[in-house]
Design an enzyme around this catalytic site. Structure first.
Site, PDB file in Angstrom:
ATOM      1  N   ASP A   1     -12.049   1.124  20.885  1.00 58.09           N
ATOM      2  CA  ASP A   1     -12.154   1.994  19.712  1.00 58.09           C
ATOM      3  C   ASP A   1     -13.006   3.230  20.005  1.00 58.09           C
ATOM      4  OD1 ASP A   1     -11.402  -0.616  19.053  1.00 58.09           O
ATOM      5  OD2 ASP A   1     -12.385  -0.580  17.106  1.00 58.09           O
TER       6      ASP A   1
ATOM      7  N   GLU B   1      -1.414  -6.453  17.999  1.00 54.85           N
ATOM      8  CA  GLU B   1      -1.814  -7.812  18.364  1.00 54.85           C
ATOM      9  C   GLU B   1      -0.976  -8.883  17.673  1.00 54.85           C
ATOM     10  OE1 GLU B   1      -6.468  -6.753  19.423  1.00 54.85           O
ATOM     11  OE2 GLU B   1      -5.953  -7.481  17.418  1.00 54.85           O
TER      12      GLU B   1
ATOM     13  N   LYS C   1       0.872  -4.672  13.530  1.00 56.83           N
ATOM     14  CA  LYS C   1      -0.463  -4.649  12.947  1.00 56.83           C
ATOM     15  C   LYS C   1      -0.992  -3.222  12.842  1.00 56.83           C
ATOM     16  CE  LYS C   1      -5.071  -6.629  13.728  1.00 56.83           C
ATOM     17  NZ  LYS C   1      -5.968  -7.230  14.740  1.00 56.83           N
TER      18      LYS C   1
END
Length: 761
Positions: free
Chosen positions: A360, A490, A602
């Protein structure tokens, strides 16, 4: 239904009314931090209702032994955990021998909590009637000092409303704390020393295994109606706690207040034998300034931060509150002054994700810090990865890679992999690409090439070596393939030829070789040093390029799109709009098996590639892929809405872009994913900033120039933001009829607006 109890306000997060079932959510939302430590918004006084205690120190962690059902070769030995540190905020309050506890009070009225983002403090006030029928008015303010990063301050006022009362304040320090998410119920801390006097207290403790030494300290002063009280404190000690009792008879309508100065000194910054003396120095400086003096300094420090990082939105208070909340939390979490620290997905607001570093940082956070700070802050984040290069090489060696190939960890504190889910740890290898991309992005934005010959090229070579070894030559396809991976989505594990992974692998190799050639010509001394250190050969470079030039990308001729992975079209292709909404979010209603067999995404995956490498594709290609993949995306990752908002804005889908913006900016405030009590989504908050600056503002860097393609949601009157681009501070103001650019610092700047060159002086 999303939660909806936060009062819309442009500069504050406000909760009116006391509700037991939202205490833990508010503990996350009203968290405070100063880059070095953080504190959930737990009550200072006793609270026996459901609560999630959390005090955190940046860089202090514990290696919690991995717990899995079946051990496999290559598993990390531990999962790194940011630790719930000794409690410094505690103040027991006793009214006529009854403990103040909002959970057991007869009545709580006029409860108000405010996180003032403009000035950087947390306030709480209420009136409570205890079981003994005494009614009191309470007013509390606290903050973590940006100026003195080891210091927190609390100002706690009590006024008896219906009779006189004996009020007892017992400020305390408690080292008997635990984490909620331990694997083995380990005791993480050992208390080694306690000292307490009539106004000061110290607890020395250290973490087990990692041996971080910490002194938790406090000093307290009592005031009656604003005047310092002569009442002496009574020191008290327990096995893992020190406290000081202050007792005073207070007339009806008078106000007794306690000022508590507290915090941590650690062996990260001091010799472990000098932690108490360091703490004493902090207290001496703090008490000499006093609460009001420290608060004024706090306000000035936040004023400076907001001068550069604020985004102003006119005409939409919820959108304004959302973006400022995101910017505030980012600045509370990471200040950029310590290259040993990084940005955990929950920051200092909770324990989930262990407070560790993920991809991230490189994919989402670096653009925010580059544009709102100076380039040194972003350089420190890149240096963090360079400092961990040897560990990344060791991580790859554990999995069978050789010759200096590096696999950066999915989750880390010190460079070692510390994540224990197979499909993440060993398969979500695209994180290597994000780290290389951050180097590219840093150079593209700042123009500072020096990082690459000094540090970055070694990282790029090691990553390119990994991709060359990780690819397999398929005789059937006559291409190189990458098998057994998990992409950013994921909700698919162990798939073959994830487009995003294959694409970024090819790009990493090409980018590494491109920079090798540049450094060879322009930085000959560095080039020789790097070649000697890495033992890179011409044959190896040719082998890398062979992989890159012949990488396989799954493609559907029928749909005219790259496929997320080889088997994506084998799924039952039911779009999200056709799902039973009672099944949302699917990660809380479906089995993992059902999720893995579904087409549901996702977060941006193939579209993540189109976001990173927008300059490689035509707008028509981006549109086709967006239209194909977004309808299957459930956005159950906090990192999802921002990428889709940016791409929707690029495609002139402003209603969709605005809806995604609201979702990312108010993800926690409105608790879209019904999990905010675990902590806020800090790293995705940088994506919220990108939704405005890159999405609505259309900011890009092309050929060393800033480009803008401004758009504005119909719900807004105007908005503005600033960026620091190569030591020029540019203010951008966008309305429905015009866009203004103002150069606030630096030499004149040539920018491109909707394709036309503009000089800003």
């Amino acid at each position: 239904m999303n939660q909806d109890y936060i009062t819309p306000n442009p500069w504050s997060i406000i909760e009116d009314g006391f509700e037991v079932d939202r205490v833990q959510s508010s503990e996350s939302l009203f968290s405070i931090g100063n880059g070095s430590m953080g504190q959930r918004a737990n009550f200072e006084e006793t609270y026996t209702g459901p609560s999630f205690q959390g005090s955190y120190i940046g860089g202090v962690y514990y290696p919690d032994k991995t717990r899995v059902g079946w051990w496999k070769n290559g598993y990390p030995e531990y999962f790194a955990k940011v630790l719930n540190a000794p409690n410094w905020i505690g103040i027991n309050v006793i009214i006529n021998d009854e403990i103040l506890d909002l959970f057991s009070c007869k009545k709580v009225e006029n409860f108000r909590r405010e996180l003032n983002m403009k000035e950087g403090w947390l306030g709480r006030s209420f009136e409570a009637t205890l079981q003994n029928d005494i009614t009191i008015k309470v007013d509390i303010k606290r903050f973590l000092s940006l100026d003195q990063e080891e210091l927190g301050v609390i100002d706690y006022h009590i006024t008896p409303l219906n009779s006189e009362a004996k009020i007892t304040f017992i400020p305390y320090l408690d080292s008997g704390i635990t984490n909620q998410d331990t694997n083995w119920e380990d005791q993480f801390w050992k208390t080694t020393n306690k000292e307490v006097s009539d106004k000061q207290g110290f607890i020395e403790s250290h973490t087990l295994k990692t041996f971080y030494h910490v002194c938790t300290f406090m000093e307290s002063h009592l005031f009656l109606n604003g005047n310092k009280s002569e009442t002496k404190g009574k020191p008290l000690q327990k096995e893992i706690e020190v406290s000081i009792s202050f007792e005073e008879q207070v007339a009806q309508g008078n106000t007794l207040s306690l000022q508590k100065y507290a915090g941590y000194t650690t062996s990260l910054n001091h010799d472990k034998s000098e932690l108490i003396s360091a703490a004493t120095s902090v207290l001496e400086k703090a008490t000499s300034e006093g609460f009001e003096g420290l608060l004024n300094t706090q306000k000035q420090a936040w004023s400076e931060i907001w001068k550069m990082s604020d985004i102003s939105i006119d005409g939409d208070v919820k959108a304004q509150q959302g973006i400022r909340f995101n910017i505030f939390q980012l600045n509370q979490t990471y200040t950029g002054t310590d290259h040993r620290l990084n940005i955990g997905p929950k920051g200092f607001t909770g324990e989930k994700y262990g407070g560790s570093t993920y991809w991230d940082t490189e994919a989402y956070c670096i653009p925010f810090y580059m544009a709102t700070k100076d380039q040194q802050v972003a350089r420190n984040l890149l240096k963090y990865r360079y400092n961990h290069l040897e560990k990344a090489i060791e991580n790859a060696e554990k999995l069978g890679f050789t010759n200096g190939a590096a696999l950066y960890p999915m989750v880390t504190m010190n460079g070692e992999e510390s994540h224990n889910e197979w499909e993440i740890t060993f398969e979500e290898i695209h994180r290597n690409g994000a780290i290389a991309y951050a180097i590219f992005n840093y150079h593209r934005y700042t123009g500072d090439y020096s990082y690459i010959p000094e540090m970055g090229l070694e990282v790029l070579i090691a990553i390119a070596r990994f991709w060359e070894q990780r690819a397999t030559f398929s005789t059937q396809k006559n291409k190189y393939v990458i098998l057994g991976v998990t992409g950013p989505n994921e909700y698919e594990n162990n798939v073959n030829n994830n487009f995003y992974t294959n694409y970024i692998a090819k790009w990493c190799i090409d980018y590494a070789v491109e920079n090798l050639r540049k450094v060879e010509i322009e930085y000959a001394t560095d080039y020789e040093r790097i070649l000697q250190k890495t033992k890179l050969t011409t044959t190896e470079i040719e082998s890398m390029l062979e992989v890159a030039d012949n990488m396989y990308f799954p493609y559907s001729e029928e749909h005219g799109v790259y496929l997320q992975q080889d088997g994506f079209l084998d799924k039952e292709m039911v779009k999200v709009d056709d799902l039973d909404q009672d099944m949302r979010p699917i990660n809380q209603h479906w089995s993992w098996d059902r999720i893995l067999r579904s087409p549901y995404i996702k977060q941006a995956d193939t579209l993540q590639g189109f976001y990173f490498f927008e300059h490689h594709f035509k707008k028509e290609e981006i549109e086709k892929h967006f239209d194909f993949y977004e309808p299957f995306t459930v956005h159950e990752s906090s990192l999802s809405p921002c990428v889709h908002s940016i791409q929707a804005a690029l495609l002139d889908r402003m209603e969709q872009a605005y809806a995604f913006y609201l979702r990312t900016s108010r993800l926690d405030l409105d608790d879209y994913n019904k999990e905010v009590k675990e902590g806020c989504h800090i790293t995705s908050m940088a994506g919220t900033w990108m939704s405005i600056v890159e999405g609505f503002g259309g900011m890009r860097v092309k050929n060393d120039q800033l480009h803008f393609a401004p758009k504005i949601p119909k719900e807004w009157t105007s908005y503005s933001f600033k960026v620091n681009f190569r030591d020029r501070i540019l203010k951008v103001e966008i309305g429905h009829d015009n866009t203004n650019f103002t150069l606030e610092k630096g030499n004149q700047l040539q920018i491109v607006v909707n394709g036309a060159t503009v000089e800003v002086k």
